[in-house]
Every structure is written in C-alpha cells, then in structure tokens.
Design a protein around this motif. Structure first.
Motif, PDB file in Angstrom:
ATOM      1  N   LYS A  76       4.704  13.851   1.100  1.00  0.00           N
ATOM      2  CA  LYS A  76       5.077  12.511   2.183  1.00  0.00           C
ATOM      3  C   LYS A  76       4.040  11.604   1.894  1.00  0.00           C
ATOM      4  CE  LYS A  76       6.228  15.715   5.830  1.00  0.00           C
ATOM      5  NZ  LYS A  76       5.654  16.118   7.437  1.00  0.00           N
ATOM      6  N   TRP A  77       5.438  10.153   2.051  1.00  0.00           N
ATOM      7  CA  TRP A  77       4.695   9.231   1.677  1.00  0.00           C
ATOM      8  C   TRP A  77       4.731   8.254   2.911  1.00  0.00           C
ATOM      9  CZ3 TRP A  77       4.288   7.043  -3.509  1.00  0.00           C
ATOM     10  CH2 TRP A  77       4.549   8.734  -4.096  1.00  0.00           C
ATOM     11  N   GLN A  78       3.404   7.768   3.154  1.00  0.00           N
ATOM     12  CA  GLN A  78       2.776   6.295   3.621  1.00  0.00           C
ATOM     13  C   GLN A  78       3.017   5.139   2.882  1.00  0.00           C
ATOM     14  OE1 GLN A  78       2.938   7.884   6.495  1.00  0.00           O
ATOM     15  NE2 GLN A  78       2.406  10.021   5.513  1.00  0.00           N
ATOM     16  N   LEU A  79       4.094   4.371   3.383  1.00  0.00           N
ATOM     17  CA  LEU A  79       3.855   2.447   2.743  1.00  0.00           C
ATOM     18  C   LEU A  79       3.795   2.040   3.598  1.00  0.00           C
ATOM     19  CD1 LEU A  79       7.169   3.480   0.824  1.00  0.00           C
ATOM     20  CD2 LEU A  79       5.340   4.301  -0.045  1.00  0.00           C
ATOM     21  N   ALA A  80       3.251   0.313   3.340  1.00  0.00           N
ATOM     22  CA  ALA A  80       3.026  -0.912   3.737  1.00  0.00           C
ATOM     23  C   ALA A  80       3.715  -2.240   3.099  1.00  0.00           C
ATOM     24  CB  ALA A  80       1.792  -0.606   5.349  1.00  0.00           C
ATOM     25  N   TYR A  81       4.172  -3.186   3.594  1.00  0.00           N
ATOM     26  CA  TYR A  81       3.519  -4.154   2.877  1.00  0.00           C
ATOM     27  C   TYR A  81       3.851  -5.689   4.044  1.00  0.00           C
ATOM     28  CZ  TYR A  81       8.957  -4.043   2.969  1.00  0.00           C
ATOM     29  OH  TYR A  81      10.582  -4.268   3.243  1.00  0.00           O
ATOM     30  N   SER A  86       0.915  -1.142  -0.012  1.00  0.00           N
ATOM     31  CA  SER A  86      -0.047   0.207  -0.051  1.00  0.00           C
ATOM     32  C   SER A  86       0.904   1.145  -0.227  1.00  0.00           C
ATOM     33  CB  SER A  86      -0.244  -0.085   1.350  1.00  0.00           C
ATOM     34  OG  SER A  86      -0.038   0.855   2.623  1.00  0.00           O
ATOM     35  N   ALA A  87       0.793   2.041  -0.999  1.00  0.00           N
ATOM     36  CA  ALA A  87       0.906   3.519  -0.827  1.00  0.00           C
ATOM     37  C   ALA A  87      -0.206   4.634  -0.672  1.00  0.00           C
ATOM     38  CB  ALA A  87       2.077   3.419  -2.079  1.00  0.00           C
ATOM     39  N   VAL A 141       6.182  -0.800   8.002  1.00  0.00           N
ATOM     40  CA  VAL A 141       5.678   0.104   7.616  1.00  0.00           C
ATOM     41  C   VAL A 141       6.589   1.299   8.072  1.00  0.00           C
ATOM     42  CG1 VAL A 141       3.185   1.323   8.861  1.00  0.00           C
ATOM     43  CG2 VAL A 141       3.485  -0.636   8.908  1.00  0.00           C
ATOM     44  N   VAL A 142       5.832   2.054   7.016  1.00  0.00           N
ATOM     45  CA  VAL A 142       6.512   3.637   6.994  1.00  0.00           C
ATOM     46  C   VAL A 142       5.552   5.184   7.171  1.00  0.00           C
ATOM     47  CG1 VAL A 142       9.107   5.125   5.646  1.00  0.00           C
ATOM     48  CG2 VAL A 142       8.328   2.421   5.364  1.00  0.00           C
ATOM     49  N   SER A 143       6.029   5.514   7.746  1.00  0.00           N
ATOM     50  CA  SER A 143       5.458   6.996   8.101  1.00  0.00           C
ATOM     51  C   SER A 143       6.289   8.121   7.242  1.00  0.00           C
ATOM     52  CB  SER A 143       4.752   6.596   9.416  1.00  0.00           C
ATOM     53  OG  SER A 143       4.071   5.457   9.670  1.00  0.00           O
TER      54      SER A 143
END
Length: 288
Positions: free
Chosen positions: A117-122, A75-76, A139-141
């Motif tokens: 700003k990006w919000q990433l998760a996998y 997700s991004a 999870v990257v915030s």
C-alpha cells in the motif's frame, strides 16, 4: 585385489557415462530454420522493499502569457509484502501472439493480499491573472494496485508510440487539503475508491480494467501537424474486431464516501458508483 579395483573403476565409469550417452542419443541437430525459432526472453524483475521518498522537487508548467501552475514537495512510501521479492515489478519484452511488433510490457505486482500500500502527498499552487496562491496539498492514503500495468509497442499504421494500459486500484482516501497536508480543516475527501473491470451487470470482477491494449484497442501518442503547426496527440482507437472481440473492455468506479470538513461541521454527500464504463474512442489534440 587389483582386479577388483579395476572392476569397481569400470563400474563407476559406466554409471557416469550412461546418463550422458542416453541424453546424447535423444539429441538431434537443428537446421537454420529451427534455430531461428529458438527465442529467449528479455526482461528484468525488481522490488521496492522499504521504499520511501521525500524531497523539495518542484515541477512547473508556464503558458506563453506567463500564467503557471506547479506541483512540488512530493513524498511517497510503500508497505511491503511479507516475503521480499515474492511479488515484484516486471519489465519484459515479449513476442506478439498475433504477428504484430514485439511488446515491451511493464507489469505491476499482483498484490493478492493487499500488503503493498502506498502513501502519497504533494503540494500545488497557481500563478495566474495576478493571483499567486498556494493551492494546498493532495494526500493519498492506502493506495493499493492489483496487477495490470503498461504496454509499449509500434503502431500498426501511424508514427508514434502505441500503448496499452490496465488498472485495478483501491484507495483508502484521496484528500484535497487547502491548508496543507497535515491540516484536515476545510478538506474535501473521497474515501474507499475502487477502480477495476466489471461484468455486464456492473459487478467488479477482481481483474484490472483494460483501458487500452496494443493489439485489441491501442492507445496512441504522437505529434500531428496541421496549418497551425505540430500538436501533441493522444488517442484510443476503436475496438479492433480482427485482433479482439470488437468490444471495448468494461470497467467501473466506486466511491464509498464523499465528504467536506467545514468549521460548522462535516458534510457527508454519501457514495457514488458507475458500474459500467466503456471507452470506445478517444481523440485529444493539444493546442500550442
């Protein structure tokens, strides 16, 4: 009356032709040599306003013995600049300034105000040695990129692809969550990460850290063959004094907080900082 009309028409024609005649007087013919120096600029700009992605994509790597690792369910999403398309991504083909091959250049937005700003998760997992386990989630915030990008060109002396990479990045939090992306129990978190160029005293300059440059210190991706067959090769050459200073660019990494969340309470390991890093040479060969 008719004479007045003719005079007015003549005046209008004179006013219309005067700029054109003046412009034509300043023009000159170009020979073939001069025409060959006239160059356009190939490229494209694009923005990602309102970008969001979710899916069940899964990528796996399996060794010959059957062991595998996978990553999936990415997700991004990204927050946007206040004015759409005011700070786009750019892909350009530019002429080298030192007589080398042309460069394909992908530039990231400058993001001066940190609005993008990006919000990433996998999720990820592993299946090896009889153990088939979901490893949890990354999870990257609030990941913000400030300029930098990638360069692609032709190597000067070898086959393959020459690369340049520059990066300035801030991350609000990078978290490993073994119980899933929504469950913070048992997580390891790195907060307030900064990566960028530094000066001789180890202070961040606010500029991207140039890991590799296609002219001054190119990275290289190619295939090398030896007695065991072809291998993927990734490397960064030594700094080139002919096309640069002969010194590798300096960069730094800062982590504001390293912590673990456990049933007995949170464990805070404090902060970490490396103020001056230089990559003078890198050579990686993958085995089959």
């Amino acid at each position: 009356m008719q004479s007045a009309r003719r005079s007015l028409l003549a005046a209008c024609v004179a006013l219309t032709l005067a700029p054109a005649l003046a412009l034509a007087d300043g023009l000159r013919p170009l020979n073939d040599s001069a025409l060959s120096d006239v160059r356009g600029r190939d490229g494209v700009s694009f923005d990602l306003n309102g970008f969001s992605m979710n899916g069940d994509l899964r990528v796996s790597y399996t060794r010959p013995d059957g062991a595998s690792i996978w990553a999936g369910n990415p997700s991004a999403s990204r927050s946007d600049s206040a004015t759409p398309f005011s700070d786009p991504y750019r892909f350009d083909v530019v002429r080298s300034t030192n007589g080398l091959a042309d460069i394909a250049q992908f530039n990231l937005p400058q993001n001066l105000n940190g609005e993008q700003k990006w919000q990433l998760a996998y999720d990820f997992g592993v299946n090896a040695d009889g153990i088939d386990r979901d490893g949890g989630s990354i999870v990257v915030s609030d990941l913000a990129l400030y300029g930098g990008g990638w360069q692609f060109s032709t190597p000067r002396t070898q086959d393959g692809l020459a690369l340049g990479v520059a990066l300035r990045m801030d991350v609000g939090q990078w978290a490993l969550r073994p119980n899933g992306r929504a469950n913070m129990a048992g997580q390891m978190a790195l907060d307030n990460i900064r990566i960028g160029a530094t000066d001789e005293n180890g202070n961040f300059t606010g500029q991207p850290w140039v890991f590799a440059d296609v002219a001054r210190q190119p990275a290289l991706v190619n295939a090398l063959a030896d007695e065991n067959g072809p291998r993927l090769h990734i490397g960064i050459g030594a700094p080139d004094a002919q096309y640069g200073t002969g010194q590798a660019a300096s960069g730094g990494i800062e982590i504001g907080k390293i912590s673990f969340t456990a049933p007995s309470g949170n464990v805070d390991l404090g902060s970490s900082r490396i103020g001056n890093i230089q990559i003078n040479y890198l050579d990686i060969k993958f085995r089959q």
